[in-house]
Scaffold this active site. Structure first.
Site, short mmCIF file in Angstrom:
data_model
loop_
_atom_site.label_atom_id
_atom_site.label_comp_id
_atom_site.label_asym_id
_atom_site.label_seq_id
_atom_site.Cartn_x
_atom_site.Cartn_y
_atom_site.Cartn_z
N ASP A 288 0.87 -1.17 0.00
CA ASP A 288 0.00 0.00 0.00
C ASP A 288 0.92 1.23 0.00
OD1 ASP A 288 -2.14 1.71 0.01
OD2 ASP A 288 -3.24 0.67 1.58
C1 NOJ Z 1 -4.08 3.82 0.00
C2 NOJ Z 1 -5.23 2.86 0.16
O1 NOJ Z 1 -5.15 2.23 1.41
C3 NOJ Z 1 -5.26 1.79 -0.93
O2 NOJ Z 1 -6.42 1.04 -0.78
C4 NOJ Z 1 -5.18 2.42 -2.28
O3 NOJ Z 1 -5.30 1.44 -3.28
C5 NOJ Z 1 -3.87 3.16 -2.37
N1 NOJ Z 1 -3.83 4.21 -1.36
C6 NOJ Z 1 -3.63 3.76 -3.75
O4 NOJ Z 1 -4.46 4.83 -3.97
#
Ligand code: NOJ
Length: 741
Positions: A288
């Protein structure tokens, strides 16, 4: 000839030499050979580049890439970009990678396409309320068509995190509390996104997230610690990810939380043991956002080098945004902390997906402006979103059959901070959705009832304590035959980083409802929110309540359909609504405890100040018609592990309207080597019956339905007595018993 181009041609030539005749061989083995031959001509830095993913940005002038990333792309130090879409823009970036790097390896474009891309569907929790797997799959298919038509190859979805704490704002992005329902939905979403052939131009690669147990953040606070037994992890939290992978998901995202002391992004048990060894996952794992860097804050790494080594050694292939892999991996190889072989494996997994998508055949195949024009928000897409939106609505209360409203209703007061909102309708994580194109409740109603007179007052803001608008609201309510009261949360109050410690109606909205309800004009509350809310007062005092979540582009049309009975509501809650925050976590499959509730015995499991019962149980939802259940008939009172037990029940639509019912089957294992839930959802059918029609429904129970993690953590059933329950929610059920020999 330009040396860069020459390099590309050399690279491609090398690949074809190694590949042989593509038509004769099995495509996977062939892709593996292509990947190996490509890896054999890549430098260590180029391979590490493939492990690096960076964001594109947006300002007033539109999309742009930070100058550093442009340089990095040209230097072959970037493998993928996210948040970039549109054929023109993605082509421009792709040209940099293809024409200006030594090997011309195409970029992979990812984006959070969560519930639609341009045509926005209901938020995932709303879709889950439909219990309609076909419609959910269609929603993902449409999202993939639009996303791929705008140059995208990869979505960061589905979120398969089971969530039992409505304080956690990200509950909106999942399918609620139940591992069985959550598994089925996660699998359908993957099938919708990826289709049957990932090489097809209308499909995109799915990314199952957030591995693992992100939904169990303590106290519902986003990014918070998760600590749980292996039993709970395996019984409740892992099945939905596994189901999504079994459906073929090509990628997985790590979660931000730590799990039992080890941050997920550095968690070898999760990635190496469970994901790869136990489940045989062959795709790639992405972190993430900046999650490798966050290992420093978790306090498990002292610097970028340690953090990267932990992540790569845990089995994490691609770093999102922090650049830590690019910064450190070459050094780490020199220092012997990781091997080049590990980097080859990670890069190979990523390149394999690029090959599968056909990017080496034509890096621009997803950047066709004609296709973009044809696909984006075409009428079929809007129709699919509208269909999904109707199915996602849950009727929570309907005293004296206030709903559906007569189409002859003369004067309608539409009140509330969400009544004429377009922005909120598309919810959080609304990808490239344009809120200006969405339909507010007021617009939807006006379209539906062109002859009615509409009076509108906002009454109050979503948050804050200004009550100045109450007088107007009360005034129009007095003049109306019915009040439609649209209350709830702003779109920004759920989603990432949107935890709440109280989950009641924000601001002065409940006071607004109270003030308007004093007028005595019949009221329908239309809730718009991304999580269960504690709406006890409304439940006791407002005659009709519709849960509409955030329904997407066609929200207003779908709600209007239900309000006037053009669609008979069929949604059922995928999550329990608590009475207050103190009851959380509260869910249908709780344990009995050693001291089950007894009103006459103080020393049983309960509270002094609130009952154990939730406000609305899991699986609950009313219809404008009435469904009646006959007695359960079992094919036998006994079964062996090799048998299948047939369970029959007759469902009757005893009301005056055609309608659909979600018939739910739960099982309880009465005595087992480990304590079991009071009931677990094991099957359901969504059935349409005409008014007056009866149908005999058949379910089958097999040994797998009776299996669980036994005391020694082995998977299987144990002989003994079981109860099967069938009903229209998790509380009001018929039951029958049988024995497993
Ligand atoms: C943070 C989020 O937790 C995740 O779900 C997402 O895909 C990513 N950012 C990318 O935007």
């Amino acid at each position: 000839m330009n040396t860069l181009k020459k390099g590309l041609i050399l690279g491609v030539a090398a690949i074809s030499t190694f590949c042989g005749n593509p038509t004769k061989n099995n495509p996977n083995a062939e892709i593996d050979r292509k990947v190996d031959s490509l890896l054999s001509i890549m430098t260590l830095d180029e391979k590490i580049g493939q492990l690096s993913l960076y964001t594109s940005d947006m300002d007033q002038t539109g999309a742009f890439l930070r100058p550093q990333y442009i340089e990095d792309i040209k230097a072959g130090k970037v493998g993928s970009i996210f948040n970039a879409y549109g054929t023109a823009y993605t082509r421009k970036l792709q040209e940099m990678a293809v024409n200006e790097t030594r090997l011309g390896i195409p970029l992979l474009f990812g984006y959070d396409v969560i519930h639609g891309h341009r045509t926005i569907f209901p938020v995932p929790l709303a879709e889950a309320s439909s219990w309609d797997l076909k419609a959910i799959k269609t929603a993902a298919e449409v999202a993939a068509r639009e996303a791929s038509a705008e140059g995208l190859h990869w979505t960061f979805a589905p979120m398969a995190d089971i969530a039992r704490d409505p304080r956690w704002g990200r509950m909106v992005e999942g399918s609620g509390e139940d591992p069985y329902l959550g598994s089925l939905i996660a699998a359908e979403r993957v099938k919708g996104f990826q289709g049957t052939d990932i090489h097809d131009l209308h499909t995109i690669a799915a990314c199952v997230k957030h591995f693992a147990a992100y939904g169990a953040a303590q106290a519902g606070r986003d990014y918070h610690t998760v600590d749980m037994s292996d039993r709970l992890l395996r019984e409740v939290y892992l099945p939905a990810y596994k189901a999504a992978l079994d459906a073929g998901a090509l990628t997985v995202m790590t979660s931000f939380n730590d799990l039992n002391g080890i941050p997920a992004t550095a968690n070898k048990y999760l990635f190496d043991e469970i994901l790869r060894k136990e489940w045989g996952f062959e795709g790639f794992v992405v972190t993430d956002y900046t999650a490798i860097m966050e290992l420093l804050y978790h306090g498990v790494a002292k610097d970028a080098h340690e953090a990267s080594a932990l992540a790569l050694n845990a089995g994490v292939d691609m770093s999102m945004q922090d650049g830590f892999y690019m910064q450190t991996l070459a050094d780490l190889v020199k220092q012997g902390k990781v091997t080049e072989k590990q980097i080859d494996i990670a890069a190979g997994r990523i390149l394999r997906v690029k090959f599968q998508l056909g990017l080496f055949e034509d890096p621009y195949r997803y950047s066709d402006p004609e296709n973009e024009k044809a696909e984006i928000m075409k009428s079929e897409n809007i129709a699919a979103a509208h269909d999904m939106a109707k199915k996602s609505i849950v009727l929570l209360k309907n005293e004296k059959q206030l709903l559906p409203l007569s189409k002859k209703t003369k004067t309608i007061a539409v009140i509330g901070p969400l009544a004429d909102s377009k922005r909120d309708m598309i919810g959080s994580w609304s990808a490239a959705g344009d809120w200006a194109k969405s339909i507010s409740l007021l617009d939807g109603l006006k379209k539906k009832l062109p002859n009615a007179k509409f009076l509108y007052a906002k009454g109050a803001e979503i948050t804050g304590n200004d009550t100045k608008g109450f007088a107007d609201a009360v005034n129009i309510a007095k003049k109306a035959d019915v009040v439609i009261m649209a209350v709830g949360e702003g779109f920004w109050m759920s989603g990432e980083a949107a935890s709440r410690s109280e989950i009641d109606l924000p601001g002065v909205q409940e006071d607004l409802v109270k003030a308007v309800s004093k007028t005595g004009t019949p009221m329908v509350a239309v809730l718009m929110n991304g999580r269960p809310l504690t709406i006890n007062w409304l439940d006791e005092n407002v005659p009709a309540i519709l849960e509409t979540w955030f329904l997407g582009t066609t929200a207003g049309d779908a709600i209007a359909d239900v309000l006037v009975g053009d669609y008979n509501p069929s949604g059922k809650l995928p999550v329990t609504f608590p009475k207050n925050v103190g009851q959380i976590p509260i869910y249908h499959s709780m344990k009995n405890t050693g001291r089950p509730f007894d009103a006459n015995n103080k020393y049983t499991s309960k509270y002094l100040d609130v009952s154990n019962e939730p406000l609305y149980v899991f699986g609950y939802g009313l219809s404008y018609t009435k469904f009646e259940y006959g007695a359960i008939q079992l094919s036998s009172k006994e079964m062996k592990t090799s048998d299948k037990l047939t369970v029959k029940i007759t469902l009757t639509n005893a009301g005056k309207m055609d309608g659909e019912e979600v018939v739910q089957l739960y099982i309880k294992d009465k005595v087992a080597s480990a304590s079991r839930a009071v009931r677990e959802l094991k099957d359901f059918q969504k059935v349409f019956l005409k008014a007056g029609e009866s149908r005999e429904l058949t379910f089958t129970i097999d040994n797998e339905d009776l299996s669980f993690y036994r005391a020694d953590m082995s998977w299987g059933s144990e002989p003994g007595e079981f109860v099967v329950f069938i009903g229209g929610n998790s509380r009001d059920t018929k039951s029958a018993e049988f024995v497993l020999n």
